[in-house]
Design a protein around this motif. Sequence first.
Motif, mmCIF file in Angstrom:
data_model
loop_
_atom_site.group_PDB
_atom_site.id
_atom_site.type_symbol
_atom_site.label_atom_id
_atom_site.label_comp_id
_atom_site.label_asym_id
_atom_site.label_seq_id
_atom_site.Cartn_x
_atom_site.Cartn_y
_atom_site.Cartn_z
ATOM 1 N N PRO A 195 0.955 -1.461 -0.108
ATOM 2 C CA PRO A 195 0.177 0.111 -0.097
ATOM 3 C C PRO A 195 0.972 1.706 0.141
ATOM 4 C CG PRO A 195 -0.805 -1.560 1.733
ATOM 5 C CD PRO A 195 0.239 -2.016 1.139
ATOM 6 N N GLY A 196 2.188 1.446 0.905
ATOM 7 C CA GLY A 196 3.314 2.114 0.962
ATOM 8 C C GLY A 196 3.451 3.028 -0.349
ATOM 9 N N PHE A 197 3.821 1.544 -1.176
ATOM 10 C CA PHE A 197 4.118 1.597 -2.626
ATOM 11 C C PHE A 197 3.726 2.240 -3.630
ATOM 12 C CE2 PHE A 197 5.302 -0.498 -6.391
ATOM 13 C CZ PHE A 197 6.341 0.089 -7.271
ATOM 14 N N LEU A 198 2.727 2.206 -3.503
ATOM 15 C CA LEU A 198 1.441 2.001 -4.347
ATOM 16 C C LEU A 198 1.211 3.323 -4.340
ATOM 17 C CD1 LEU A 198 -0.884 -1.161 -4.942
ATOM 18 C CD2 LEU A 198 0.701 -0.049 -6.062
ATOM 19 N N THR A 199 0.808 4.466 -2.820
ATOM 20 C CA THR A 199 0.771 5.176 -2.570
ATOM 21 C C THR A 199 1.270 6.414 -3.106
ATOM 22 O OG1 THR A 199 0.963 5.280 -0.240
ATOM 23 C CG2 THR A 199 -1.768 4.586 -1.704
ATOM 24 N N PHE A 200 2.507 5.789 -2.648
ATOM 25 C CA PHE A 200 3.842 7.159 -2.567
ATOM 26 C C PHE A 200 4.158 7.261 -4.181
ATOM 27 C CE2 PHE A 200 8.431 8.207 -2.565
ATOM 28 C CZ PHE A 200 8.311 8.867 -2.250
ATOM 29 N N GLY A 201 4.618 5.628 -4.822
ATOM 30 C CA GLY A 201 4.606 5.878 -6.080
ATOM 31 C C GLY A 201 3.485 6.842 -7.115
ATOM 32 N N GLY A 202 2.521 6.271 -6.723
ATOM 33 C CA GLY A 202 1.305 6.865 -7.188
ATOM 34 C C GLY A 202 0.773 8.991 -7.068
ATOM 35 N N ALA A 203 1.835 9.182 -6.171
ATOM 36 C CA ALA A 203 1.924 10.491 -5.667
ATOM 37 C C ALA A 203 2.401 11.873 -6.506
ATOM 38 C CB ALA A 203 1.690 10.618 -3.927
ATOM 39 N N LEU A 204 3.540 10.228 -6.733
ATOM 40 C CA LEU A 204 5.248 11.175 -7.628
ATOM 41 C C LEU A 204 4.538 11.725 -8.726
ATOM 42 C CD1 LEU A 204 7.884 9.981 -5.916
ATOM 43 C CD2 LEU A 204 7.540 11.467 -5.123
ATOM 44 N N GLY A 205 4.273 10.484 -9.259
ATOM 45 C CA GLY A 205 3.791 10.138 -10.669
ATOM 46 C C GLY A 205 3.031 10.796 -10.968
ATOM 47 N N LEU A 206 1.905 11.912 -10.718
ATOM 48 C CA LEU A 206 1.048 13.055 -11.145
ATOM 49 C C LEU A 206 1.543 14.119 -10.823
ATOM 50 C CD1 LEU A 206 -2.362 11.458 -9.038
ATOM 51 C CD2 LEU A 206 -1.750 11.914 -11.530
ATOM 52 N N LEU A 207 2.281 13.949 -9.394
ATOM 53 C CA LEU A 207 2.645 15.613 -9.031
ATOM 54 C C LEU A 207 4.434 15.692 -10.138
ATOM 55 C CD1 LEU A 207 3.321 17.247 -7.311
ATOM 56 C CD2 LEU A 207 5.821 16.426 -6.166
ATOM 57 N N VAL A 208 4.759 15.257 -10.916
ATOM 58 C CA VAL A 208 5.762 15.740 -11.233
ATOM 59 C C VAL A 208 4.765 15.001 -12.877
ATOM 60 C CG1 VAL A 208 7.540 14.476 -13.247
ATOM 61 C CG2 VAL A 208 7.700 14.579 -11.314
ATOM 62 N N TYR A 209 3.458 14.828 -13.280
ATOM 63 C CA TYR A 209 3.127 15.454 -14.933
ATOM 64 C C TYR A 209 2.086 16.843 -14.591
ATOM 65 C CZ TYR A 209 -0.772 14.268 -18.155
ATOM 66 O OH TYR A 209 -1.934 14.840 -18.888
#
Length: 519
Positions: A195-209
Motif C-alpha cells: 500500500p505504501g509503495f502504490l500510494t507513494f509511487g502514484g503521488a510522485l507520478g501525478l506530481l511530476v505530471y
Amino acid sequence: MAQKWWTLTAVVTGVFMLVLDITIVNVALPYIGLDFHAPLSDLQWVIDAYALALAAGLLTGGSLGDLWGRRRLYAVGTAIFTVGSLLCGLATGPLVLSIARAGQGIGGAVVWATSLALLGDAFRGRDRGTAFGIYGGILGIAAAVGPLLGGVLTSGLSWRWIFWVNVPVGIVVIIVTLTKLRESSNPAASRPDWPGFLTFGGALGLLVYGLIGSADGWAEPEVYGSLIAAGALLVLFLLLEFKQKRPMLDMRLFRKPTFTGGLIAAFGLNASVYALFPYLVLYLQQQLGQSAAQAGVRFLALTAAMFVASTIAGRLTSTVPVRLMIGGGFVLIGAGILLMYGLTPSSGWTDLLPGMIISGAGAGMVTVPLASTAVGVVDVSQAGMASGINATARQVGIATGIAALGAIFTSQLRETAADHLRDTPLAAQAQHLADGMGASTGPGDASLAGLPATAAELVDQAARTGFVDGLNLILVIGAAVAFVSALFSLVLIRHRDFVPPPAAPAPAAAASAAEAHGS
C-alpha cells in the motif's frame, strides 16, 4: 578468484550502469528531440521516468531482496534493467522511450537496494572497508564520466548506443551473479509495504505530471487535477505509514531534526545543481552549436570538480562538523550557479566555466557528509531504511526539480519570444518555436526554412533571447534552492543527534558512506 571478490565485481559493475544512466542521457537529449521531433516536456519524461521509478522502488526493492533472496533479486533487477536498456535503444518515439526508461528504473531500484546487502554479507573485517571504498570510487567515476561517455557514443555512433552498451554488460553481470555469488536473505524479513509503495509511487507520478504540464498554464484541469490527486495520495501514504507495523517509512525518524535536515539536503542537492544539467546541455548544444562529445568534454569541468571535492570531503569528515560541510557546500553550489547567471545570446561556454567548477566542488562537499548524516542519526537496525529514504529523497529532488524548472523555463521562453515578435507579422511563430523546444530551437532551425531570410533571422533571434532568458531565470531558482538548503542544513543538523558508532562498522552505514559518490 575468491567468491567475495566476484560479489564485488558483480555489484560495482551493475551499480556503475545505474549511476551512468542518470548522467549519460543528458548530452543525448537534443539528438533524441531531433529524431522524434519531441518537445521539451517529452524530453523531461526521458529523465524523470527513470528517476521516479528509482525513487518509488528503492525501499520496496530492499524488502523483496531480504524476503526472496538478494542474489536472486539482484539478477532479476539486472535483467529488467538490461531489457529496459535494449527497449530504450529500439524506441520508436518519446512515449515508448519513457516507458522503457521507467522499466530501467524499476530494475535499477532492485539492483541498488540489494547491492549493499550483498556486499555486507560477502565481506567481513578489514576487507569490508576496502570493498566499500572501491564501491564508492567506482560510482564516483561513473557520475564523472557519464556526460563524456554519452557525448562520445552519441556523436560517434548514435544516441541509441548509450542504452545498448548496457546490454552485453548486463548479461555478463547476470551470469556472474547466478554462478559465482552466494545467496543470502533475512529470515525475519516481513512482507513489503505494498500500500505504501502504490500510494507513494502514484503521488510522485501525478506530481511530476502536473508540474510538467504547468508549462501550458496552471488553470488547465489536467494540471490542477493531477496536483490535487498527488496531494491526496501523499496524505494517504503518510496515514498508512502511521498505521503500519513495519512501514517503509518509519515516521518516528522525523523526531530528530538532523534526519529531517538530511532529507531536505538530499532533496535540495538534486533539485538544484543536478536538475539544471539537462538545460545546460541544451544551451551548449542548441544555442552554441556544440556536438554531444564537445558538450560532454565541457561538462567535465563540473563533474571532475565534484569528484575531486568529494575525495577531499571524505578526509575532512572526521575533523570538520557535518553541518558546516553540508551548509558550506550548498553555499558554494548556490554561488557557482549564480556565477552562470547573466547569459546573453552572444555568450560563450566559457561564461559558464567558473560557475560549473564552483558548483561542482560544492556538490562534492555536500555528498559525502550527507551520506553519513542519513545513517548516523539512527540505530544500526534502521540504517538500511534511513539510507534508502535519503536516496529516495535525492531521486524525488531530481524528478520534481527537472519538471518544475522545465515548466518555468518553457513559460519564460514563450513570454520573451512573444514579446520580441509582438509588433511583427511573425508573432505566431514565437508560440511554434516554444512548442518545439527541445526538438528544433537551435541555430538553423528547420522550421524557419520557408521564411524569408530577414524574417528567419528575426525569429531565430527571438528564440535565442527567449532561451537565455528562461535559462537565467531557472539558474536563479536553482541557486535559491541551494541557499535555502544551506540554511536548513545549518539550523537542523546537530551533532548531538548522531548515534555513537558501533564497535565494528555496520554494513548499511559503511555502504552508505561509499554510496555518497553515487547519483
